[in-house]
Design a protein around this motif. Structure first.
Motif, mmCIF file in Angstrom:
data_model
loop_
_atom_site.group_PDB
_atom_site.id
_atom_site.type_symbol
_atom_site.label_atom_id
_atom_site.label_comp_id
_atom_site.label_asym_id
_atom_site.label_seq_id
_atom_site.Cartn_x
_atom_site.Cartn_y
_atom_site.Cartn_z
ATOM 1 N N CYS A 18 0.985 -1.312 -0.178
ATOM 2 C CA CYS A 18 -0.081 -0.019 -0.046
ATOM 3 C C CYS A 18 0.822 1.390 -0.020
ATOM 4 C CB CYS A 18 -0.882 -0.027 1.349
ATOM 5 S SG CYS A 18 -2.235 -1.315 1.132
ATOM 6 N N ARG A 19 1.933 1.319 0.709
ATOM 7 C CA ARG A 19 2.906 2.529 0.869
ATOM 8 C C ARG A 19 4.084 2.341 0.131
ATOM 9 N NH1 ARG A 19 1.630 5.800 5.366
ATOM 10 N NH2 ARG A 19 3.213 7.036 4.459
ATOM 11 N N GLY A 49 -1.209 2.057 5.309
ATOM 12 C CA GLY A 49 -1.723 2.037 4.242
ATOM 13 C C GLY A 49 -3.406 1.688 4.176
ATOM 14 N N GLY A 50 -3.894 1.568 2.993
ATOM 15 C CA GLY A 50 -5.071 1.047 2.675
ATOM 16 C C GLY A 50 -5.824 0.013 3.622
ATOM 17 N N CYS A 51 -4.741 -0.940 3.523
ATOM 18 C CA CYS A 51 -5.041 -2.391 4.268
ATOM 19 C C CYS A 51 -4.990 -2.359 5.933
ATOM 20 C CB CYS A 51 -4.401 -3.365 3.514
ATOM 21 S SG CYS A 51 -2.798 -3.641 4.194
ATOM 22 N N LYS A 52 -4.390 -1.099 6.475
ATOM 23 C CA LYS A 52 -4.091 -1.020 7.727
ATOM 24 C C LYS A 52 -3.340 -2.197 8.257
ATOM 25 C CE LYS A 52 -6.275 2.598 7.971
ATOM 26 N NZ LYS A 52 -5.495 3.887 7.443
#
Length: 72
Positions: A18-19, A49-52
């Motif tokens: 994600c990052r 990121g988006g998925c934490k």
């Protein structure tokens, strides 16, 4: 030569997709004294990121646990 090849692979391998955080960045954070996933997240931005952290949390934990045995 093998050490150099591993360093190149680490720079290319994304741990936090994600990052875009690489394995090399995670390893550098561990070498600099970060001992938990939370510390590494604060240092590198991984898991934020988006998925934490759903995708990368376990991978980061494996890198932490491998420090000093599989790599240094």
């Amino acid at each position: 030569m093998e050490q150099l090849n591993q360093e190149i692979k680490d720079k290319l391998e994304k741990i936090c997709i994600c990052r875009g955080i690489t394995k090399a960045a995670i390893k550098a954070s561990v070498r600099n004294g970060k001992k938990t996933v939370e510390d590494i997240a604060a240092d590198t931005g991984a898991t934020l990121g988006g998925c934490k952290g759903f995708r990368c949390n376990a991978k980061i934990q494996e890198i932490i646990e491998g420090y000093g045995t599989e790599w240094n």
